[in-house]
Design an enzyme around this catalytic site. Structure first.
Site, PDB file in Angstrom:
ATOM      1  N   ASP A 246       0.842  -1.183   0.000  1.00 28.13           N
ATOM      2  CA  ASP A 246       0.000   0.000   0.000  1.00 28.13           C
ATOM      3  C   ASP A 246       0.884   1.243   0.000  1.00 28.13           C
ATOM      4  OD1 ASP A 246      -1.682   2.222   1.478  1.00 28.13           O
ATOM      5  OD2 ASP A 246      -3.121   0.713   0.800  1.00 28.13           O
TER       6      ASP A 246
ATOM      7  N   SER B   5      -9.594  -6.264   2.484  1.00 29.89           N
ATOM      8  CA  SER B   5     -10.997  -6.371   2.852  1.00 29.89           C
ATOM      9  C   SER B   5     -11.674  -7.532   2.130  1.00 29.89           C
ATOM     10  CB  SER B   5     -11.729  -5.074   2.510  1.00 29.89           C
ATOM     11  OG  SER B   5     -11.874  -4.931   1.106  1.00 29.89           O
TER      12      SER B   5
ATOM     13  N   GLU C   3      -6.244 -13.312   2.817  1.00 29.59           N
ATOM     14  CA  GLU C   3      -6.586 -13.074   4.219  1.00 29.59           C
ATOM     15  C   GLU C   3      -7.425 -11.815   4.261  1.00 29.59           C
ATOM     16  OE1 GLU C   3      -5.025 -11.068   7.689  1.00 29.59           O
ATOM     17  OE2 GLU C   3      -3.962 -12.938   8.087  1.00 29.59           O
TER      18      GLU C   3
ATOM     19  N   CYS D 251      -6.023  -7.199  11.706  1.00 29.86           N
ATOM     20  CA  CYS D 251      -7.044  -8.126  11.209  1.00 29.86           C
ATOM     21  C   CYS D 251      -7.512  -9.093  12.288  1.00 29.86           C
ATOM     22  CB  CYS D 251      -6.506  -8.894  10.000  1.00 29.86           C
ATOM     23  SG  CYS D 251      -4.925  -9.725  10.292  1.00 29.86           S
TER      24      CYS D 251
END
Length: 533
Positions: free
Chosen positions: A199, A249, A270, A304
Protein backbone atom coordinates in the site's frame (compact mmCIF):
# COMPACT_ATOMS: atom_id res chain seq x y z
CA UNK A 1 -6.93 7.91 29.56
CA UNK A 2 -3.77 10.00 29.65
CA UNK A 3 -2.45 11.74 26.59
CA UNK A 4 0.31 13.93 25.29
CA UNK A 5 0.05 16.70 22.74
CA UNK A 6 2.79 16.06 20.16
CA UNK A 7 5.54 18.61 19.76
CA UNK A 8 4.88 20.94 16.83
CA UNK A 9 6.88 19.82 13.84
CA UNK A 10 9.86 22.11 13.40
CA UNK A 11 12.12 19.64 11.64
CA UNK A 12 11.18 19.77 7.96
CA UNK A 13 14.10 17.51 7.12
CA UNK A 14 12.43 14.55 8.90
CA UNK A 15 9.84 12.23 7.40
CA UNK A 16 6.38 13.72 7.91
CA UNK A 17 7.70 16.40 10.25
CA UNK A 18 7.67 13.92 13.14
CA UNK A 19 10.37 14.83 15.69
CA UNK A 20 13.03 12.15 15.82
CA UNK A 21 11.92 10.49 12.57
CA UNK A 22 14.49 9.37 9.99
CA UNK A 23 15.63 12.15 7.63
CA UNK A 24 13.86 12.70 4.33
CA UNK A 25 16.98 11.66 2.44
CA UNK A 26 16.62 8.15 3.91
CA UNK A 27 13.08 7.89 2.62
CA UNK A 28 14.19 9.26 -0.74
CA UNK A 29 16.94 6.64 -0.98
CA UNK A 30 14.41 3.88 -0.34
CA UNK A 31 11.96 5.24 -2.90
CA UNK A 32 14.66 5.62 -5.53
CA UNK A 33 14.99 1.85 -5.53
CA UNK A 34 11.70 1.65 -7.45
CA UNK A 35 11.62 5.02 -9.22
CA UNK A 36 13.36 4.13 -12.45
CA UNK A 37 11.05 3.90 -15.45
CA UNK A 38 7.81 4.67 -13.58
CA UNK A 39 5.90 7.25 -15.58
CA UNK A 40 2.54 7.59 -13.86
CA UNK A 41 1.76 10.71 -11.81
CA UNK A 42 3.38 10.46 -8.35
CA UNK A 43 1.34 10.65 -5.13
CA UNK A 44 2.21 12.41 -1.90
CA UNK A 45 1.55 10.55 1.34
CA UNK A 46 1.00 12.18 4.75
CA UNK A 47 2.24 11.11 8.18
CA UNK A 48 -0.70 10.09 10.44
CA UNK A 49 0.83 11.70 13.53
CA UNK A 50 1.09 15.17 11.96
CA UNK A 51 -0.90 15.23 8.73
CA UNK A 52 2.20 16.72 7.08
CA UNK A 53 3.65 15.45 3.77
CA UNK A 54 5.75 12.36 4.38
CA UNK A 55 7.01 11.12 1.03
CA UNK A 56 6.27 11.42 -2.67
CA UNK A 57 5.95 8.06 -4.35
CA UNK A 58 6.31 7.28 -8.05
CA UNK A 59 3.39 5.29 -9.41
CA UNK A 60 3.70 2.47 -11.92
CA UNK A 61 1.66 2.13 -15.07
CA UNK A 62 0.24 -1.11 -16.41
CA UNK A 63 3.18 -1.36 -18.83
CA UNK A 64 5.71 -0.67 -16.05
CA UNK A 65 4.22 -3.47 -13.96
CA UNK A 66 4.30 -6.01 -16.77
CA UNK A 67 7.95 -5.12 -17.45
CA UNK A 68 8.75 -5.73 -13.75
CA UNK A 69 7.16 -9.18 -13.99
CA UNK A 70 9.27 -9.96 -17.05
CA UNK A 71 12.45 -9.12 -15.13
CA UNK A 72 11.29 -11.17 -12.18
CA UNK A 73 10.58 -14.16 -14.42
CA UNK A 74 14.11 -14.04 -15.81
CA UNK A 75 15.58 -13.84 -12.30
CA UNK A 76 13.42 -16.66 -10.95
CA UNK A 77 15.13 -19.47 -12.82
CA UNK A 78 18.58 -18.72 -11.39
CA UNK A 79 17.17 -18.23 -7.89
CA UNK A 80 15.24 -21.53 -8.00
CA UNK A 81 18.39 -23.33 -9.18
CA UNK A 82 20.18 -22.46 -5.96
CA UNK A 83 20.12 -25.20 -3.32
CA UNK A 84 17.45 -24.65 -0.69
CA UNK A 85 20.02 -24.49 2.08
CA UNK A 86 21.78 -21.65 0.26
CA UNK A 87 18.48 -19.78 0.08
CA UNK A 88 18.02 -20.46 3.79
CA UNK A 89 21.31 -18.74 4.57
CA UNK A 90 19.98 -15.55 2.99
CA UNK A 91 17.03 -15.57 5.39
CA UNK A 92 19.19 -16.27 8.42
CA UNK A 93 21.37 -13.27 7.52
CA UNK A 94 18.21 -11.23 7.06
CA UNK A 95 17.06 -12.29 10.54
CA UNK A 96 20.26 -10.85 12.01
CA UNK A 97 20.03 -7.61 10.02
CA UNK A 98 16.42 -6.98 11.03
CA UNK A 99 17.26 -7.27 14.72
CA UNK A 100 20.45 -5.26 14.35
CA UNK A 101 18.73 -2.34 12.56
CA UNK A 102 15.37 -2.51 14.29
CA UNK A 103 15.37 1.10 15.53
CA UNK A 104 15.16 2.41 12.00
CA UNK A 105 12.35 -0.01 11.20
CA UNK A 106 10.46 1.02 14.33
CA UNK A 107 10.70 4.68 13.34
CA UNK A 108 9.50 4.01 9.79
CA UNK A 109 6.58 1.85 10.88
CA UNK A 110 5.47 4.42 13.44
CA UNK A 111 5.75 7.39 11.10
CA UNK A 112 3.93 5.63 8.25
CA UNK A 113 1.17 3.90 10.22
CA UNK A 114 0.76 6.03 13.34
CA UNK A 115 0.96 3.07 15.70
CA UNK A 116 2.63 3.01 19.11
CA UNK A 117 6.22 1.79 19.25
CA UNK A 118 5.37 -1.35 21.23
CA UNK A 119 2.99 -2.31 18.42
CA UNK A 120 5.66 -1.52 15.84
CA UNK A 121 7.96 -3.90 17.71
CA UNK A 122 5.38 -6.66 17.15
CA UNK A 123 6.17 -6.20 13.47
CA UNK A 124 9.91 -6.36 13.95
CA UNK A 125 9.67 -9.48 16.10
CA UNK A 126 7.27 -11.20 13.69
CA UNK A 127 9.59 -10.41 10.78
CA UNK A 128 12.61 -11.82 12.59
CA UNK A 129 10.69 -14.94 13.66
CA UNK A 130 9.48 -15.63 10.12
CA UNK A 131 12.98 -15.21 8.69
CA UNK A 132 14.41 -17.57 11.33
CA UNK A 133 11.68 -20.20 10.92
CA UNK A 134 11.94 -20.51 7.15
CA UNK A 135 15.70 -20.00 7.34
CA UNK A 136 15.91 -23.16 9.47
CA UNK A 137 13.07 -25.38 8.23
CA UNK A 138 12.54 -24.78 4.50
CA UNK A 139 14.86 -27.55 3.34
CA UNK A 140 13.04 -30.09 5.51
CA UNK A 141 9.59 -28.95 4.41
CA UNK A 142 10.49 -28.89 0.72
CA UNK A 143 12.47 -32.14 0.72
CA UNK A 144 11.15 -34.95 -1.52
CA UNK A 145 8.82 -37.16 0.49
CA UNK A 146 8.67 -40.91 -0.08
CA UNK A 147 5.24 -42.52 -0.10
CA UNK A 148 4.03 -46.10 0.03
CA UNK A 149 3.64 -47.36 -3.55
CA UNK A 150 0.71 -49.19 -5.05
CA UNK A 151 2.62 -52.49 -4.73
CA UNK A 152 5.14 -52.94 -1.89
CA UNK A 153 8.75 -53.06 -3.12
CA UNK A 154 7.66 -53.02 -6.77
CA UNK A 155 6.29 -49.46 -6.73
CA UNK A 156 8.39 -46.57 -5.50
CA UNK A 157 6.64 -43.22 -5.13
CA UNK A 158 7.74 -39.74 -4.12
CA UNK A 159 6.24 -36.28 -3.77
CA UNK A 160 8.23 -33.31 -5.08
CA UNK A 161 7.55 -29.59 -4.77
CA UNK A 162 8.40 -27.11 -7.53
CA UNK A 163 8.11 -23.32 -7.31
CA UNK A 164 5.05 -21.72 -8.89
CA UNK A 165 7.15 -19.18 -10.79
CA UNK A 166 6.44 -15.52 -10.06
CA UNK A 167 4.24 -14.74 -7.06
CA UNK A 168 2.27 -11.51 -6.90
CA UNK A 169 1.85 -10.19 -3.34
CA UNK A 170 -0.61 -7.38 -2.58
CA UNK A 171 0.07 -6.12 0.95
CA UNK A 172 -2.04 -3.90 3.25
CA UNK A 173 -1.14 -0.73 5.11
CA UNK A 174 -1.83 -1.87 8.65
CA UNK A 175 1.08 -4.29 9.26
CA UNK A 176 3.48 -3.31 6.47
CA UNK A 177 6.59 -5.02 7.79
CA UNK A 178 5.22 -8.20 9.38
CA UNK A 179 2.80 -9.09 6.58
CA UNK A 180 5.45 -8.40 3.96
CA UNK A 181 7.71 -10.90 5.71
CA UNK A 182 5.00 -13.50 6.27
CA UNK A 183 4.01 -13.53 2.59
CA UNK A 184 7.17 -12.66 0.66
CA UNK A 185 9.84 -14.65 2.53
CA UNK A 186 8.26 -18.14 2.22
CA UNK A 187 7.48 -17.44 -1.44
CA UNK A 188 11.16 -16.74 -2.01
CA UNK A 189 12.22 -19.78 -0.01
CA UNK A 190 10.07 -21.97 -2.25
CA UNK A 191 12.20 -20.81 -5.21
CA UNK A 192 9.81 -18.22 -6.61
CA UNK A 193 10.46 -14.66 -7.62
CA UNK A 194 8.14 -12.10 -6.05
CA UNK A 195 6.54 -8.90 -7.30
CA UNK A 196 5.00 -7.07 -4.36
CA UNK A 197 2.59 -4.14 -4.38
CA UNK A 198 2.56 -2.63 -0.90
CA UNK A 199 0.00 0.00 0.00
CA UNK A 200 1.28 3.48 -0.81
CA UNK A 201 0.68 4.64 2.77
CA UNK A 202 3.26 2.25 4.23
CA UNK A 203 5.54 1.54 1.28
CA UNK A 204 8.72 2.65 3.06
CA UNK A 205 8.56 -0.25 5.53
CA UNK A 206 8.38 -2.80 2.72
CA UNK A 207 11.18 -1.04 0.84
CA UNK A 208 13.31 -1.10 3.99
CA UNK A 209 12.96 -4.88 4.35
CA UNK A 210 13.62 -5.30 0.62
CA UNK A 211 16.87 -3.36 0.97
CA UNK A 212 17.98 -5.55 3.88
CA UNK A 213 17.12 -8.72 1.95
CA UNK A 214 19.44 -7.71 -0.86
CA UNK A 215 22.14 -6.89 1.69
CA UNK A 216 21.60 -10.40 3.05
CA UNK A 217 22.37 -11.87 -0.37
CA UNK A 218 19.05 -11.98 -2.22
CA UNK A 219 19.72 -11.53 -5.95
CA UNK A 220 18.59 -8.34 -7.63
CA UNK A 221 15.19 -8.76 -9.34
CA UNK A 222 14.26 -11.90 -7.36
CA UNK A 223 12.01 -9.69 -5.22
CA UNK A 224 10.73 -6.52 -6.79
CA UNK A 225 8.43 -3.86 -5.41
CA UNK A 226 6.06 -1.91 -7.60
CA UNK A 227 4.14 1.09 -6.31
CA UNK A 228 0.82 2.03 -7.82
CA UNK A 229 -2.92 2.30 -7.60
CA UNK A 230 -4.81 -0.97 -7.67
CA UNK A 231 -7.18 0.44 -10.29
CA UNK A 232 -4.22 1.02 -12.60
CA UNK A 233 -1.93 -1.96 -12.06
CA UNK A 234 -4.20 -4.54 -10.42
CA UNK A 235 -5.06 -6.25 -13.72
CA UNK A 236 -1.39 -6.59 -14.60
CA UNK A 237 -0.61 -8.24 -11.26
CA UNK A 238 -3.41 -10.78 -11.71
CA UNK A 239 -2.57 -11.42 -15.37
CA UNK A 240 1.17 -11.90 -14.83
CA UNK A 241 1.27 -13.80 -11.52
CA UNK A 242 1.55 -17.57 -11.25
CA UNK A 243 0.14 -17.24 -7.72
CA UNK A 244 -1.57 -14.28 -6.05
CA UNK A 245 -1.36 -13.56 -2.31
CA UNK A 246 -3.71 -10.82 -1.10
CA UNK A 247 -4.44 -9.31 2.30
CA UNK A 248 -7.26 -6.80 2.61
CA UNK A 249 -11.00 -6.37 2.85
CA UNK A 250 -13.51 -9.12 2.12
CA UNK A 251 -15.29 -7.22 -0.70
CA UNK A 252 -11.98 -6.54 -2.49
CA UNK A 253 -10.89 -10.13 -1.94
CA UNK A 254 -14.07 -11.43 -3.53
CA UNK A 255 -13.63 -9.23 -6.59
CA UNK A 256 -10.00 -10.29 -6.89
CA UNK A 257 -10.86 -14.00 -6.58
CA UNK A 258 -13.46 -13.65 -9.33
CA UNK A 259 -10.88 -12.21 -11.69
CA UNK A 260 -8.20 -14.74 -10.75
CA UNK A 261 -10.65 -17.58 -11.41
CA UNK A 262 -10.73 -16.63 -15.08
CA UNK A 263 -7.04 -17.60 -15.32
CA UNK A 264 -7.31 -20.70 -13.09
CA UNK A 265 -4.43 -19.30 -11.06
CA UNK A 266 -4.12 -20.38 -7.44
CA UNK A 267 -4.31 -17.80 -4.68
CA UNK A 268 -4.59 -17.13 -0.96
CA UNK A 269 -6.63 -14.39 0.66
CA UNK A 270 -6.59 -13.07 4.22
CA UNK A 271 -9.64 -10.90 4.61
CA UNK A 272 -11.81 -9.26 7.28
CA UNK A 273 -12.82 -10.34 10.75
CA UNK A 274 -15.26 -9.60 13.57
CA UNK A 275 -13.23 -11.44 16.15
CA UNK A 276 -14.82 -12.63 19.44
CA UNK A 277 -13.41 -13.11 22.92
CA UNK A 278 -15.14 -15.35 25.47
CA UNK A 279 -14.45 -14.85 29.18
CA UNK A 280 -15.49 -18.00 31.04
CA UNK A 281 -16.92 -17.70 34.58
CA UNK A 282 -13.76 -19.04 36.23
CA UNK A 283 -11.43 -16.58 34.48
CA UNK A 284 -9.04 -14.32 36.37
CA UNK A 285 -10.93 -11.07 35.77
CA UNK A 286 -8.03 -8.67 36.05
CA UNK A 287 -5.81 -10.74 33.75
CA UNK A 288 -8.64 -11.04 31.23
CA UNK A 289 -9.22 -7.28 31.37
CA UNK A 290 -5.54 -6.56 30.83
CA UNK A 291 -5.48 -9.03 27.95
CA UNK A 292 -8.53 -7.39 26.42
CA UNK A 293 -6.80 -3.99 26.32
CA UNK A 294 -4.00 -5.45 24.23
CA UNK A 295 -6.32 -7.60 22.12
CA UNK A 296 -8.64 -4.70 21.27
CA UNK A 297 -6.42 -1.63 21.09
CA UNK A 298 -3.04 -2.72 19.74
CA UNK A 299 -2.30 -0.71 16.60
CA UNK A 300 -5.43 1.28 17.44
CA UNK A 301 -7.50 -1.77 16.61
CA UNK A 302 -6.27 -1.77 13.01
CA UNK A 303 -5.23 -5.40 13.09
CA UNK A 304 -7.04 -8.13 11.21
CA UNK A 305 -7.03 -10.34 14.32
CA UNK A 306 -8.10 -7.62 16.78
CA UNK A 307 -10.95 -8.44 19.15
CA UNK A 308 -14.14 -6.46 18.44
CA UNK A 309 -16.68 -8.49 20.48
CA UNK A 310 -16.33 -9.68 24.09
CA UNK A 311 -18.74 -12.14 25.73
CA UNK A 312 -18.44 -12.25 29.54
CA UNK A 313 -20.34 -14.56 31.88
CA UNK A 314 -22.99 -12.63 33.79
CA UNK A 315 -21.55 -13.60 37.16
CA UNK A 316 -18.38 -11.59 36.46
CA UNK A 317 -19.56 -9.17 33.78
CA UNK A 318 -19.75 -6.06 35.97
CA UNK A 319 -16.40 -6.76 37.62
CA UNK A 320 -14.77 -7.35 34.25
CA UNK A 321 -16.27 -4.21 32.74
CA UNK A 322 -14.98 -2.06 35.61
CA UNK A 323 -11.47 -3.52 35.35
CA UNK A 324 -11.48 -3.26 31.55
CA UNK A 325 -12.62 0.37 31.58
CA UNK A 326 -10.09 1.25 34.28
CA UNK A 327 -7.20 -0.17 32.29
CA UNK A 328 -8.44 1.36 29.05
CA UNK A 329 -8.69 4.82 30.59
CA UNK A 330 -5.13 4.45 31.86
CA UNK A 331 -3.79 4.03 28.32
CA UNK A 332 -1.41 6.80 27.35
CA UNK A 333 -2.15 8.13 23.86
CA UNK A 334 0.74 9.78 22.08
CA UNK A 335 2.82 10.26 18.95
CA UNK A 336 6.25 9.83 20.48
CA UNK A 337 8.85 7.68 18.76
CA UNK A 338 9.57 5.84 21.99
CA UNK A 339 7.82 3.34 24.25
CA UNK A 340 5.91 5.91 26.33
CA UNK A 341 2.58 5.61 24.45
CA UNK A 342 0.24 2.67 24.89
CA UNK A 343 -1.74 3.50 21.75
CA UNK A 344 -1.07 5.64 18.72
CA UNK A 345 -3.39 7.06 16.10
CA UNK A 346 -5.43 5.72 13.25
CA UNK A 347 -3.66 5.60 9.91
CA UNK A 348 -5.95 7.38 7.48
CA UNK A 349 -8.82 9.88 7.40
CA UNK A 350 -10.97 7.09 5.95
CA UNK A 351 -10.44 4.95 9.05
CA UNK A 352 -11.23 7.87 11.32
CA UNK A 353 -14.48 8.49 9.44
CA UNK A 354 -15.45 4.82 9.67
CA UNK A 355 -14.72 4.56 13.40
CA UNK A 356 -16.56 7.78 14.18
CA UNK A 357 -19.56 6.76 12.09
CA UNK A 358 -19.77 3.31 13.69
CA UNK A 359 -19.70 4.70 17.21
CA UNK A 360 -22.26 7.43 16.50
CA UNK A 361 -24.54 4.93 14.76
CA UNK A 362 -24.32 2.58 17.76
CA UNK A 363 -25.14 5.46 20.12
CA UNK A 364 -28.17 6.33 18.01
CA UNK A 365 -29.27 2.69 18.15
CA UNK A 366 -29.23 2.73 21.97
CA UNK A 367 -25.68 1.63 22.85
CA UNK A 368 -23.90 3.02 25.91
CA UNK A 369 -20.35 4.36 25.72
CA UNK A 370 -18.56 3.08 28.82
CA UNK A 371 -15.38 4.97 27.99
CA UNK A 372 -13.90 6.76 24.97
CA UNK A 373 -16.11 7.48 22.02
CA UNK A 374 -14.55 10.62 20.58
CA UNK A 375 -11.83 11.82 18.28
CA UNK A 376 -8.83 13.64 19.76
CA UNK A 377 -7.68 16.30 17.30
CA UNK A 378 -5.77 17.95 20.15
CA UNK A 379 -3.30 15.07 19.92
CA UNK A 380 -3.11 14.76 16.17
CA UNK A 381 -5.39 14.65 13.14
CA UNK A 382 -6.22 10.94 13.34
CA UNK A 383 -6.36 10.10 17.05
CA UNK A 384 -9.48 8.41 18.43
CA UNK A 385 -9.96 7.29 21.99
CA UNK A 386 -10.09 3.55 22.77
CA UNK A 387 -13.80 2.89 23.13
CA UNK A 388 -15.87 0.33 25.04
CA UNK A 389 -19.57 -0.05 24.26
CA UNK A 390 -22.38 -1.98 25.91
CA UNK A 391 -25.97 -2.49 24.83
CA UNK A 392 -25.07 -2.85 21.15
CA UNK A 393 -27.94 -4.41 19.23
CA UNK A 394 -28.42 -5.71 15.71
CA UNK A 395 -29.64 -2.25 14.68
CA UNK A 396 -26.07 -0.92 14.95
CA UNK A 397 -23.76 -1.20 11.98
CA UNK A 398 -20.85 -2.35 14.12
CA UNK A 399 -22.87 -5.22 15.59
CA UNK A 400 -21.88 -7.41 12.64
CA UNK A 401 -19.59 -5.31 10.43
CA UNK A 402 -15.87 -4.96 10.99
CA UNK A 403 -14.89 -1.56 12.39
CA UNK A 404 -11.11 -1.95 12.18
CA UNK A 405 -10.47 0.59 14.89
CA UNK A 406 -10.19 0.95 18.69
CA UNK A 407 -13.81 0.01 19.38
CA UNK A 408 -15.16 -3.08 21.19
CA UNK A 409 -18.62 -4.19 22.27
CA UNK A 410 -19.10 -6.11 25.56
CA UNK A 411 -22.01 -8.53 26.03
CA UNK A 412 -23.12 -10.80 28.88
CA UNK A 413 -24.08 -14.46 28.63
CA UNK A 414 -25.37 -17.13 30.99
CA UNK A 415 -24.36 -20.39 29.33
CA UNK A 416 -21.14 -21.37 27.56
CA UNK A 417 -23.05 -22.98 24.70
CA UNK A 418 -24.82 -19.65 24.20
CA UNK A 419 -21.48 -17.80 24.16
CA UNK A 420 -20.03 -20.19 21.56
CA UNK A 421 -23.13 -19.89 19.41
CA UNK A 422 -23.05 -16.09 19.51
CA UNK A 423 -19.32 -15.99 18.87
CA UNK A 424 -19.81 -18.16 15.77
CA UNK A 425 -22.83 -16.16 14.58
CA UNK A 426 -20.88 -14.12 12.04
CA UNK A 427 -19.90 -14.25 8.40
CA UNK A 428 -16.26 -14.07 9.48
CA UNK A 429 -13.92 -16.56 11.09
CA UNK A 430 -10.40 -15.21 11.45
CA UNK A 431 -9.38 -15.11 15.11
CA UNK A 432 -10.89 -15.73 18.55
CA UNK A 433 -9.87 -15.71 22.21
CA UNK A 434 -10.90 -17.70 25.29
CA UNK A 435 -10.04 -16.80 28.91
CA UNK A 436 -10.19 -19.29 31.79
CA UNK A 437 -8.18 -20.69 34.67
CA UNK A 438 -8.88 -24.21 33.36
CA UNK A 439 -6.74 -24.40 30.23
CA UNK A 440 -8.06 -27.83 29.27
CA UNK A 441 -11.59 -26.47 29.27
CA UNK A 442 -10.34 -23.44 27.38
CA UNK A 443 -8.95 -25.69 24.65
CA UNK A 444 -12.25 -27.53 24.43
CA UNK A 445 -14.16 -24.28 23.96
CA UNK A 446 -11.53 -23.04 21.49
CA UNK A 447 -12.00 -26.12 19.31
CA UNK A 448 -15.71 -25.28 18.97
CA UNK A 449 -15.06 -21.80 17.61
CA UNK A 450 -15.16 -21.39 13.84
CA UNK A 451 -11.99 -19.36 13.46
CA UNK A 452 -8.66 -20.05 11.82
CA UNK A 453 -6.72 -19.13 14.97
CA UNK A 454 -7.89 -19.29 18.58
CA UNK A 455 -5.85 -18.17 21.59
CA UNK A 456 -6.42 -19.35 25.14
CA UNK A 457 -5.55 -16.70 27.76
CA UNK A 458 -4.21 -14.45 25.01
CA UNK A 459 -5.85 -12.18 22.47
CA UNK A 460 -3.92 -12.87 19.28
CA UNK A 461 -0.18 -12.81 19.92
CA UNK A 462 0.23 -16.49 20.83
CA UNK A 463 -0.84 -17.73 17.41
CA UNK A 464 0.45 -14.64 15.56
CA UNK A 465 3.94 -15.21 16.96
CA UNK A 466 4.00 -19.00 16.58
CA UNK A 467 5.27 -19.13 13.02
CA UNK A 468 5.26 -22.93 12.94
CA UNK A 469 1.43 -23.13 12.91
CA UNK A 470 -0.82 -21.94 10.08
CA UNK A 471 -2.68 -18.63 10.24
CA UNK A 472 -5.72 -17.74 8.16
CA UNK A 473 -9.46 -17.43 8.05
CA UNK A 474 -12.58 -19.54 7.76
CA UNK A 475 -15.80 -18.46 6.04
CA UNK A 476 -15.54 -14.93 4.59
CA UNK A 477 -12.27 -14.27 6.42
CA UNK A 478 -10.26 -15.83 3.65
CA UNK A 479 -8.86 -18.74 1.71
CA UNK A 480 -5.55 -20.48 2.39
CA UNK A 481 -3.03 -20.05 5.19
CA UNK A 482 0.23 -18.27 5.89
CA UNK A 483 3.00 -19.48 8.25
CA UNK A 484 3.98 -23.04 9.05
CA UNK A 485 4.61 -25.70 6.42
CA UNK A 486 1.36 -24.79 4.68
CA UNK A 487 2.53 -21.20 4.30
CA UNK A 488 5.53 -22.44 2.33
CA UNK A 489 4.00 -25.31 0.36
CA UNK A 490 1.16 -23.14 -0.99
CA UNK A 491 3.78 -21.44 -3.17
CA UNK A 492 4.72 -24.74 -4.80
CA UNK A 493 3.30 -27.17 -7.31
CA UNK A 494 3.16 -30.67 -5.85
CA UNK A 495 4.28 -33.41 -8.22
CA UNK A 496 3.97 -37.17 -7.75
CA UNK A 497 6.55 -39.46 -9.39
CA UNK A 498 6.18 -43.23 -9.21
CA UNK A 499 8.53 -45.88 -10.59
CA UNK A 500 7.06 -49.30 -11.32
CA UNK A 501 9.31 -52.36 -11.45
CA UNK A 502 8.52 -55.97 -12.34
CA UNK A 503 4.82 -56.74 -12.12
CA UNK A 504 2.57 -54.52 -14.22
CA UNK A 505 -0.63 -53.09 -12.80
CA UNK A 506 -2.68 -55.00 -15.36
CA UNK A 507 -3.22 -58.75 -15.92
CA UNK A 508 -0.22 -60.36 -17.60
CA UNK A 509 -0.69 -62.39 -20.75
CA UNK A 510 -2.76 -65.51 -20.33
CA UNK A 511 -4.20 -64.62 -16.91
CA UNK A 512 -7.98 -64.11 -16.93
CA UNK A 513 -9.00 -60.65 -15.62
CA UNK A 514 -11.30 -62.26 -13.04
CA UNK A 515 -8.39 -64.11 -11.45
CA UNK A 516 -6.24 -60.95 -11.58
CA UNK A 517 -8.85 -58.74 -9.89
CA UNK A 518 -9.51 -61.45 -7.29
CA UNK A 519 -5.80 -61.61 -6.44
CA UNK A 520 -5.59 -57.83 -6.26
CA UNK A 521 -8.64 -57.69 -3.99
CA UNK A 522 -7.08 -60.16 -1.59
CA UNK A 523 -3.82 -58.22 -1.70
CA UNK A 524 -5.53 -54.94 -0.87
CA UNK A 525 -7.12 -56.52 2.20
CA UNK A 526 -3.70 -57.61 3.38
CA UNK A 527 -2.09 -54.23 2.60
CA UNK A 528 -4.68 -52.48 4.73
CA UNK A 529 -3.26 -54.21 7.80
CA UNK A 530 0.35 -53.23 7.09
CA UNK A 531 1.87 -50.22 8.94
CA UNK A 532 2.27 -47.07 6.87
CA UNK A 533 -0.53 -47.96 4.43
Amino acid sequence: MTSTVPVKADQPDTIGGVPGAPPVRRATALVNRVAAGLDSAPVQMAAPFTGLPMVTLPQATDADTRAVFARARRAQHAWAARPVRERQRVLLRLHELVLEHQDEALDLVQVESGKARIDAFDEVSATALVAAYYGKHSARILAPRRAAGALPVLTRAAELHHPKGVVGVISPWNYPLALTAMDVLPALMAGNAVVQKPDNQTALSALWLHELAERAGLPVDAWQIVLGRGSVIGDAIVDESDYVCFTGSTPTGKRLASRIAGRLTSYSLELGGKNPMIVLPDADVRKAAAGAVTACFSSAGQLCVSIERIYVHETIRDEFLRAFAERTEALHLGAELDYSAGMGSLTSPEQLRTVSAHVEDARAAGATVVTGGRARPDLGPLFYEPTILTGVTERATLFAEETFGPVVSVYGYTDVDEAVERANDTAFGLNASVWTRDTRRGQQVAARLKAGTVNVNEGYAATFGTVGVPMGGMKESGVGRRNGAEGLLKYTEAQAIAVQRGLRLRPFRGLPPRLWTGAMTAGMKVLRCLPGR
